[in-house]
Enzyme design. Structure first.
Site, PDB file in Angstrom:
ATOM      1  N   LYS A 278      -4.364  -1.478  16.117  1.00  0.00           N
ATOM      2  CA  LYS A 278      -5.087  -0.606  15.188  1.00  0.00           C
ATOM      3  C   LYS A 278      -6.214   0.158  15.883  1.00  0.00           C
ATOM      4  CE  LYS A 278      -2.568  -1.307  11.609  1.00  0.00           C
ATOM      5  NZ  LYS A 278      -1.709  -0.198  11.103  1.00  0.00           N
TER       6      LYS A 278
ATOM      7  N   THR B  64      -1.570  -7.546  -0.692  1.00  0.00           N
ATOM      8  CA  THR B  64      -0.176  -7.142  -0.578  1.00  0.00           C
ATOM      9  C   THR B  64       0.678  -8.338  -0.156  1.00  0.00           C
ATOM     10  OG1 THR B  64      -0.322  -6.595   1.776  1.00  0.00           O
ATOM     11  CG2 THR B  64      -0.899  -4.846   0.203  1.00  0.00           C
TER      12      THR B  64
ATOM     13  N   SER C 129      -5.363   2.322   9.649  1.00  0.00           N
ATOM     14  CA  SER C 129      -5.962   1.357  10.564  1.00  0.00           C
ATOM     15  C   SER C 129      -6.295   0.102   9.772  1.00  0.00           C
ATOM     16  CB  SER C 129      -7.198   1.958  11.234  1.00  0.00           C
ATOM     17  OG  SER C 129      -7.772   1.030  12.141  1.00  0.00           O
ATOM     18  N   SER C 130      -7.384  -0.560  10.118  1.00  0.00           N
ATOM     19  CA  SER C 130      -7.805  -1.776   9.422  1.00  0.00           C
ATOM     20  C   SER C 130      -9.291  -1.990   9.648  1.00  0.00           C
ATOM     21  CB  SER C 130      -7.032  -2.983   9.950  1.00  0.00           C
ATOM     22  OG  SER C 130      -7.600  -4.185   9.471  1.00  0.00           O
TER      23      SER C 130
ATOM     24  N   ILE D 251       0.832  -1.208   0.000  1.00  0.00           N
ATOM     25  CA  ILE D 251       0.000   0.000   0.000  1.00  0.00           C
ATOM     26  C   ILE D 251       0.862   1.253   0.000  1.00  0.00           C
ATOM     27  CG2 ILE D 251      -1.605   1.349   1.407  1.00  0.00           C
ATOM     28  CD1 ILE D 251      -2.882  -1.345   2.257  1.00  0.00           C
TER      29      ILE D 251
ATOM     30  N   ASN E 146       2.530   4.713   7.433  1.00  0.00           N
ATOM     31  CA  ASN E 146       1.966   3.492   6.850  1.00  0.00           C
ATOM     32  C   ASN E 146       2.657   2.218   7.335  1.00  0.00           C
ATOM     33  OD1 ASN E 146       0.676   1.836   4.507  1.00  0.00           O
ATOM     34  ND2 ASN E 146       2.871   1.620   4.157  1.00  0.00           N
TER      35      ASN E 146
ATOM     36  N   TYR F 218      -2.979  -7.669  16.557  1.00  0.00           N
ATOM     37  CA  TYR F 218      -2.989  -6.677  15.476  1.00  0.00           C
ATOM     38  C   TYR F 218      -4.123  -5.667  15.649  1.00  0.00           C
ATOM     39  CZ  TYR F 218      -3.434  -4.894  10.679  1.00  0.00           C
ATOM     40  OH  TYR F 218      -3.526  -4.089   9.567  1.00  0.00           O
TER      41      TYR F 218
END
Length: 249
Positions: free
Chosen positions: A161, A192, A141-142, A21, A92, A157
């Site tokens: 976030k 990715t 974030s996610s 990304i 990022n 994770y």
């Protein structure tokens, strides 16, 4: 006629931007006229290849561990020494540990929060004196933070976030007084190298099935959303988490 280079004269610093990304974002912003700083932590080759695509007059590569405050300071200082300011700040860089509660070690936790939280927090702090009015900070974030189908292995994770989303919410209140917008992009599952690592084909097909489009997002789609927030369209958007996930969550 629309200006084809709306980011001409702007400087974008993007951490973790030699791949995925981050790389797609660097390419997108540079195509709109921005000067970009490509940050990497260890492997210089992808960063150098990206510089060749963009052109050395419009991009530089800087090695820095974004979990280390001294190296964060060096990253910011080298950017300012080169181009004098930072108009678009995109922390990022991140790690994606797949750890549930029982399997998480102290080292796992410290590495995750060191990169995903500490690095972002102090990059914003060190860059702030060099952000002119109308600058943008865009955090990553996610969408897994709100996904109903989330599995226990995302605990560590998503915990990191969640902190990012609170930074976006509260920093927007603080930095708005300086004319700086702060938002977070929360991608859904995106194709990715980092995302594919360690996942079986069966798991990937399951994850694709979570989305009404039946596919993963692409880095370029996330980059386009970042470009929106950094541009005129995002001038009056601040303190928001934009979930770029094709309707998954």
């Amino acid at each position: 006629m629309a200006n084809p280079y709306p980011f001409a004269g702007k400087v974008a610093l993007i951490t973790g931007s030699s791949k995925g990304i981050g790389a797609a974002t660097a390419l997108h912003l540079s195509s709109l006229g921005a000067k970009v700083v490509i940050n990497y932590s260890s492997d210089a080759k992808p960063a150098e290849e990206l510089i060749q695509k963009i052109g050395s007059e419009n991009a530089i590569a800087i090695k820095a561990d974004v979990g280390n405050i001294k190296e964060i300071e060096g990253l910011v200082q080298q950017t300012v020494d080169k181009w004098g300011k930072i108009d678009i700040l995109i922390p990022n860089a991140g790690v994606l540990p797949m750890k549930d509660l029982e399997s998480t070690t102290e080292e796992d936790w410290e590495r995750c929060f060191r990169v995903n939280v500490k690095g972002v927090y102090f990059l914003c702090q060190k860059a702030l004196p060099h952000l002119p009015p109308h600058s943008s900070i865009i955090l990553l974030s996610s969408s897994t933070t709100i996904l109903s189908q989330i599995t226990p292995s995302y605990l560590l994770y998503c915990s990191s976030k969640g902190a990012i989303e609170q930074m976006a919410r509260i920093l927007a209140k603080d930095l708005g007084r300086r004319g700086v917008t702060v938002n977070a992009i929360a991608p859904g599952p995106t194709g990715t190298e980092l995302f594919y690592k360690g996942k079986s084909e069966e798991l990937l097909e399951t994850i694709k099935g979570w989305n009404p489009f039946g596919r993963l997002g692409t880095p370029e789609e996330i980059a386009a959303a970042v470009g929106f927030l950094a541009g005129e369209g995002g001038r009056w958007v601040s303190g928001q988490v934009i979930r770029v996930n094709g309707g998954m969550a």
